[in-house]
Design a protein around this motif. Structure first.
Motif, PDB file in Angstrom:
ATOM      1  N   GLN A 402       0.879  -1.157  -0.118  1.00 24.10           N
ATOM      2  CA  GLN A 402      -0.036   0.064   0.143  1.00 24.10           C
ATOM      3  C   GLN A 402       0.781   1.103   0.088  1.00 24.10           C
ATOM      4  O   GLN A 402       1.835   1.480   0.752  1.00 24.10           O
ATOM      5  CB  GLN A 402      -0.872  -0.109   1.237  1.00 24.10           C
ATOM      6  N   VAL A 403       0.754   2.155  -0.905  1.00 29.26           N
ATOM      7  CA  VAL A 403       1.527   3.409  -1.189  1.00 29.26           C
ATOM      8  C   VAL A 403       1.105   4.330  -0.450  1.00 29.26           C
ATOM      9  O   VAL A 403      -0.235   4.801  -0.538  1.00 29.26           O
ATOM     10  CB  VAL A 403       1.669   3.617  -2.608  1.00 29.26           C
ATOM     11  N   LEU A 404       1.845   5.083   0.462  1.00 26.89           N
ATOM     12  CA  LEU A 404       1.202   5.799   1.389  1.00 26.89           C
ATOM     13  C   LEU A 404       1.660   7.501   0.609  1.00 26.89           C
ATOM     14  O   LEU A 404       1.004   8.459   0.984  1.00 26.89           O
ATOM     15  CB  LEU A 404       2.318   5.820   2.572  1.00 26.89           C
ATOM     16  N   SER A 405       2.922   7.577   0.057  1.00 28.41           N
ATOM     17  CA  SER A 405       3.169   8.646  -0.604  1.00 28.41           C
ATOM     18  C   SER A 405       4.150   8.492  -1.763  1.00 28.41           C
ATOM     19  O   SER A 405       5.025   7.498  -1.724  1.00 28.41           O
ATOM     20  CB  SER A 405       4.012   9.717   0.667  1.00 28.41           C
ATOM     21  N   ARG A 406       3.893   9.274  -2.879  1.00 30.48           N
ATOM     22  CA  ARG A 406       5.180   9.515  -3.938  1.00 30.48           C
ATOM     23  C   ARG A 406       5.544  10.598  -3.760  1.00 30.48           C
ATOM     24  O   ARG A 406       5.075  11.864  -3.850  1.00 30.48           O
ATOM     25  CB  ARG A 406       4.128   9.233  -5.252  1.00 30.48           C
ATOM     26  N   HIS A 407       7.006  10.570  -3.736  1.00 29.74           N
ATOM     27  CA  HIS A 407       7.719  11.918  -3.540  1.00 29.74           C
ATOM     28  C   HIS A 407       9.103  11.806  -4.345  1.00 29.74           C
ATOM     29  O   HIS A 407       9.491  10.787  -4.989  1.00 29.74           O
ATOM     30  CB  HIS A 407       8.019  12.172  -2.142  1.00 29.74           C
ATOM     31  N   ILE A 408       9.902  12.755  -4.524  1.00 32.30           N
ATOM     32  CA  ILE A 408      11.112  12.989  -5.098  1.00 32.30           C
ATOM     33  C   ILE A 408      12.135  13.828  -4.165  1.00 32.30           C
ATOM     34  O   ILE A 408      11.695  14.932  -3.588  1.00 32.30           O
ATOM     35  CB  ILE A 408      11.045  13.528  -6.586  1.00 32.30           C
ATOM     36  N   ARG A 409      13.226  13.240  -3.794  1.00 36.69           N
ATOM     37  CA  ARG A 409      14.155  13.940  -3.322  1.00 36.69           C
ATOM     38  C   ARG A 409      15.248  14.249  -4.014  1.00 36.69           C
ATOM     39  O   ARG A 409      15.765  13.414  -4.778  1.00 36.69           O
ATOM     40  CB  ARG A 409      14.651  12.723  -2.101  1.00 36.69           C
ATOM     41  N   LEU A 410      15.538  15.563  -3.709  1.00 37.00           N
ATOM     42  CA  LEU A 410      16.974  16.180  -4.600  1.00 37.00           C
ATOM     43  C   LEU A 410      17.770  16.990  -3.883  1.00 37.00           C
ATOM     44  O   LEU A 410      17.685  17.246  -2.676  1.00 37.00           O
ATOM     45  CB  LEU A 410      16.319  17.334  -5.733  1.00 37.00           C
ATOM     46  N   PHE A 470      18.140  13.440  -8.499  1.00 44.52           N
ATOM     47  CA  PHE A 470      16.705  13.235  -8.239  1.00 44.52           C
ATOM     48  C   PHE A 470      16.525  11.831  -7.935  1.00 44.52           C
ATOM     49  O   PHE A 470      16.830  10.859  -8.888  1.00 44.52           O
ATOM     50  CB  PHE A 470      15.880  13.723  -9.433  1.00 44.52           C
ATOM     51  N   GLU A 471      15.987  11.710  -6.758  1.00 43.13           N
ATOM     52  CA  GLU A 471      15.698  10.143  -6.487  1.00 43.13           C
ATOM     53  C   GLU A 471      14.291  10.007  -6.211  1.00 43.13           C
ATOM     54  O   GLU A 471      13.428  10.776  -5.432  1.00 43.13           O
ATOM     55  CB  GLU A 471      16.388   9.911  -5.075  1.00 43.13           C
ATOM     56  N   LEU A 472      13.488   9.302  -7.159  1.00 45.29           N
ATOM     57  CA  LEU A 472      11.980   8.918  -6.998  1.00 45.29           C
ATOM     58  C   LEU A 472      11.886   7.759  -6.122  1.00 45.29           C
ATOM     59  O   LEU A 472      12.230   6.971  -6.124  1.00 45.29           O
ATOM     60  CB  LEU A 472      11.703   8.711  -8.491  1.00 45.29           C
ATOM     61  N   GLY A 473      10.832   8.206  -5.190  1.00 45.62           N
ATOM     62  CA  GLY A 473      10.658   7.201  -3.988  1.00 45.62           C
ATOM     63  C   GLY A 473       9.156   7.058  -3.607  1.00 45.62           C
ATOM     64  O   GLY A 473       8.336   7.837  -3.974  1.00 45.62           O
ATOM     65  N   VAL A 474       8.787   6.059  -2.907  1.00 44.03           N
ATOM     66  CA  VAL A 474       7.486   5.891  -2.575  1.00 44.03           C
ATOM     67  C   VAL A 474       7.544   5.379  -1.038  1.00 44.03           C
ATOM     68  O   VAL A 474       8.588   4.697  -0.594  1.00 44.03           O
ATOM     69  CB  VAL A 474       6.701   4.788  -3.410  1.00 44.03           C
ATOM     70  N   SER A 475       6.585   5.914  -0.085  1.00 41.32           N
ATOM     71  CA  SER A 475       6.648   5.411   1.211  1.00 41.32           C
ATOM     72  C   SER A 475       5.406   4.211   1.241  1.00 41.32           C
ATOM     73  O   SER A 475       4.451   4.782   0.720  1.00 41.32           O
ATOM     74  CB  SER A 475       6.425   6.660   1.964  1.00 41.32           C
ATOM     75  N   PHE A 476       5.781   3.533   1.782  1.00 44.83           N
ATOM     76  CA  PHE A 476       4.730   1.885   1.620  1.00 44.83           C
ATOM     77  C   PHE A 476       4.692   1.251   2.932  1.00 44.83           C
ATOM     78  O   PHE A 476       5.446   1.650   3.920  1.00 44.83           O
ATOM     79  CB  PHE A 476       5.175   0.849   0.592  1.00 44.83           C
TER      80      PHE A 476
END
Length: 733
Positions: A402-410, A470-476
């Motif tokens: 279950q994905v809680l957030s989609r974000h990008i860290r830079l 740029f790192e594309l990430g998801v919190s799950f």
């Protein structure tokens, strides 16, 4: 397996009707479907050949009559994966019954478990390779049925692991009855044989190579924390009974105790005495370091805990990848680990503080113009404004996650290390386009800082490979276990200079998203173009590649002047530049103008300087300050906006009556990343506080009202001297 009927003529009569076979047709082999007639001849329906190993059934049947002698081989019908499942399940049920009724020895049960595990792994590998085109007939809901088969395999694997834990509980392996003494004698004999083998292996190198596959040496101490773990000491020799893909191996020590041990703690072979002697000093240092690092301090984690945590992260990712829940290019988030493990080192609250010079007597990036009383602007090697626009064709996690957030860290990156703070921008997700991430959505009013894709970077590094990572990430969160984590969906790198060293022009850049970590090369997020594919297939595949859209833009004169007042290294949201510039001016007044001397390092009573860096790590409070300050500026005249002393005084009043009050409010919960209930509660408290402040402004006619500090109705946390005074020595970089 194919049968050669020319070599086994006695089996020709047992050939079933309507069977696929290979016929010899004019010295050419053809696949055909034969029917045995009453006169003993064969009616053959022949497939047509259109290439090497490529056959198809023609629309008009092509029938030929042959005898049995023309059959070369018999092609068996395809075996269904579900039939393999049906064969494994009864075997597992029989094994469970035998283990509960204690039928047979433990070694036999372990061998049966290993055989079943091998069958499950082979079946799972076959199932992963299957596609919808492999089905002999059209199948509805193919993906759902395939996931159902994967879940059945997963349940079988879990049952096998339960049986293995029952068979390999900590303690010497023994059975009931008269077999106990015999097995103990066998174990003692095996230990004696192992000791003899170890003596022989020390003399004969060939025997060492043969035995080294199952004998391992513990590299460091491992203390079992859960039931089924085997506690081992450094240098202890273990015999590996079973190796699994998750990294936890079933081992047995010299005393006969069995349990699981992480493979990263083991080394193949029995080790060398010289290596142990040579590493005594290192071991003692490592133990002392571990003892100090286990204390609650700001030091880095111990070696044991780091290895343990890294092992756990890798295993969780491997498990999710094996389940098909995440693509093969996903990894644990590298930048998220830095934010968690390194404390405030890579946060904006650390980089906003002034940096001391090499002599520790002055500042490197903070100067005051004595003529104007303003902060002196500083130019750095790299100053760029850009917009994170969107991400396309980003793979979505599968079932069970279950994905809680989609974000990008830079952050600023030179290929080897992170050079700035790590900034996070949350993506906007639309269920209609699940593979597209967008940023900076259109909203009424002020756009939240965490959703704003307009950013800036100031960096003083002279590295020719400087760029933005740029790192594309998801919190799950895993649905089955409730485990939370951060995954990297890929990364991109924008180099800020060309081959000649010139800065990049202001335009839109389409960056490819790579899989793995920034330190891995040639890793794709999903399966790449297969070798030998046609040009058309490569074009289609290139359109399916993950992309990140970045727009480099130029800034206006006012923004450039405000950016020149900020620290030499900082990456943050562009909409907060004016607030950070005011904080920088207050910082220069307190450190360079109001101090009695430059050598004076006494505490300074300035709550704004103490608490403002905290806002960079709490975007919702920073948004509250932006909203309140915007309302205060709307009530100022042009002359007041140009008057710097008036601006600083009004900013202090607005800050103290809004954000500083909220920081010490007991009703404001602590900020937790991707915790919806906590975020909703914080939003309600902030909105209520700002609404009360607005009514107080209308009643008093002032932009900032400090009555919240003397009003008995609001509640406050207990004040501490560290929250009121600015300590230069503790915060300066």
């Amino acid at each position: 397996m194919v049968e050669n009927l020319n070599q086994q003529p006695q089996k020709r009569e047992a050939i079933p009707p309507q069977a696929l076979c290979m016929m010899e047709l004019s010295v050419q082999l053809m696949i055909s479907l034969k029917t045995l007639l009453e006169n003993g001849s064969l009616e053959v329906k022949v497939m047509h050949n259109i290439g090497r190993n490529r056959f198809f059934w023609p629309q008009k049947e092509d029938k030929i009559w042959y005898t049995l002698d023309n059959i070369v081989t018999l092609i068996p019908p395809p075996e269904k994966v579900t039939e393999r499942h049906d064969q494994i399940s009864p075997r597992l049920d029989n094994l469970v019954k035998d283990v509960r009724n204690r039928r047979g020895t433990t070694e036999e049960a372990l061998q049966r478990c290993q055989d079943l595990q091998t069958s499950v792994e082979k079946t799972a590998g076959t199932l992963r390779k299957l596609t919808k085109a492999d089905e002999p007939a059209p199948v509805g809901n193919y993906n759902e049925r395939k996931r159902e088969e994967e879940r059945r395999l997963q349940s079988i694997t879990e049952r096998l692991n339960t049986v293995l834990l029952e068979l390999s509980l900590p303690g010497p392996s023994a059975d009931t009855g008269d077999e106990e003494d015999s097995e103990e004698d066998d174990d003692h004999d095996e230990e004696d044989d192992d000791e003899d083998d170890e003596e022989d292996d020390a003399d004969v190198e060939g025997d060492e190579d043969e035995k080294g596959a199952d004998v391992y040496t513990a590299l460091s101490d491992f203390k079992g924390e859960e039931e089924g773990d085997l506690t081992v000491q450094r240098g202890e020799v273990l015999r590996i009974i079973r190796k699994t893909a998750d990294g936890w191996w079933l081992a047995q020590d010299a005393k006969g105790y069995r349990g699981v041990v992480p493979k990263t703690y083991l080394k193949s072979g029995k080790g060398d005495a010289n290596d142990d002697d040579g590493g005594d000093d290192e071991e003692e240092d490592g133990e002392e370091l571990t003892e100090t690092q286990r204390k609650p301090s700001g030091a880095s984690l111990s070696t044991w805990s780091t290895v343990r945590k890294a092992l756990t992260d890798i295993d969780a990712t491997d498990v999710l990848s094996a389940m098909g829940a995440i693509p093969s290019g996903f990894r644990p988030s590298t930048l998220s680990k830095l934010l968690v493990e390194e404390g405030p080192t890579y946060r904006g609250s650390h980089f906003i503080q002034p940096e001391l010079s090499q002599s520790q007597l002055s500042f490197r990036d903070l100067f005051l113009d004595p003529d104007t009383g303003r902060v002196r602007s500083r130019q750095v090697r790299t100053s760029v404004c850009f917009t994170v626009w969107s991400c396309r064709m980003i793979p979505t996690p599968g079932v069970g996650v279950q994905v809680l957030s989609r974000h990008i860290r830079l952050c600023a990156f030179d290929g080897t290390q992170v050079l700035s703070n790590i900034h996070t921008v949350r993506a906007t997700y639309n269920s209609k386009t699940p593979k597209t991430w967008s940023f900076s959505p259109r909203v009424s009013g002020i756009l939240s800082t965490i959703l704003d894709g307009d950013c800036f970077l100031r960096c003083s590094s002279s590295s020719p490979d400087l760029g933005i990572l740029f790192e594309l990430g998801v919190s799950f969160i895993r649905s089955s276990t409730g485990e939370r984590g951060d995954l990297s969906c890929g990364w991109s790198f924008l180099k800020l200079t060309d081959a000649a060293g010139n800065p990049l022009p202001a335009r839109t850049y389409e960056l490819p998203v790579n899989g793995g970590t920034p330190y891995e090369k040639n890793v794709s997020v999903e399966a790449s173009v297969t070798r030998g594919a046609s040009v058309f297939q490569q074009m289609l595949q290139s359109r399916r590649q993950s992309k990140l859209i970045i727009k480099v833009k130029s800034s206006n004169r006012r923004t450039r002047n405000q950016l020149s007042l900020l620290p030499d290294t900082l990456l943050y949201c562009l909409s907060c530049v004016h607030l950070m510039a005011l904080h920088r001016q207050l910082l220069a007044d307190a450190l360079l103008m109001e101090r009695p001397s430059m050598q004076n390092a006494d505490l300074m009573c300035c709550p704004v300087l103490v608490s403002f860096p905290v806002l960079l790590d709490q975007p919702d409070l920073l948004d509250a300050l932006r909203r309140t300050w915007l309302e205060a500026e709307s009530n100022m005249s042009r002359a007041q906006k140009r008057d710097l002393p008036h601006l600083k005084a009004e900013f202090i009043k607005v800050y103290m009556s809004s954000v500083y009050y909220l920081l010490h409010s007991p009703s404001l919960p602590c900020q937790r990343w991707e915790d919806p209930p906590s975020e909703e509660q914080r939003a309600r408290v902030i909105y209520a506080a700002l609404d009360d402040l607005k009514h107080a402004q209308y009643a008093g006619g002032q932009s900032g009202s400090l009555r919240v500090f003397v009003d008995p109705a609001p509640q406050h946390l207990a004040f501490d001297v560290t929250e009121l005074t600015f300590d230069l020595l503790s915060v300066a970089r």
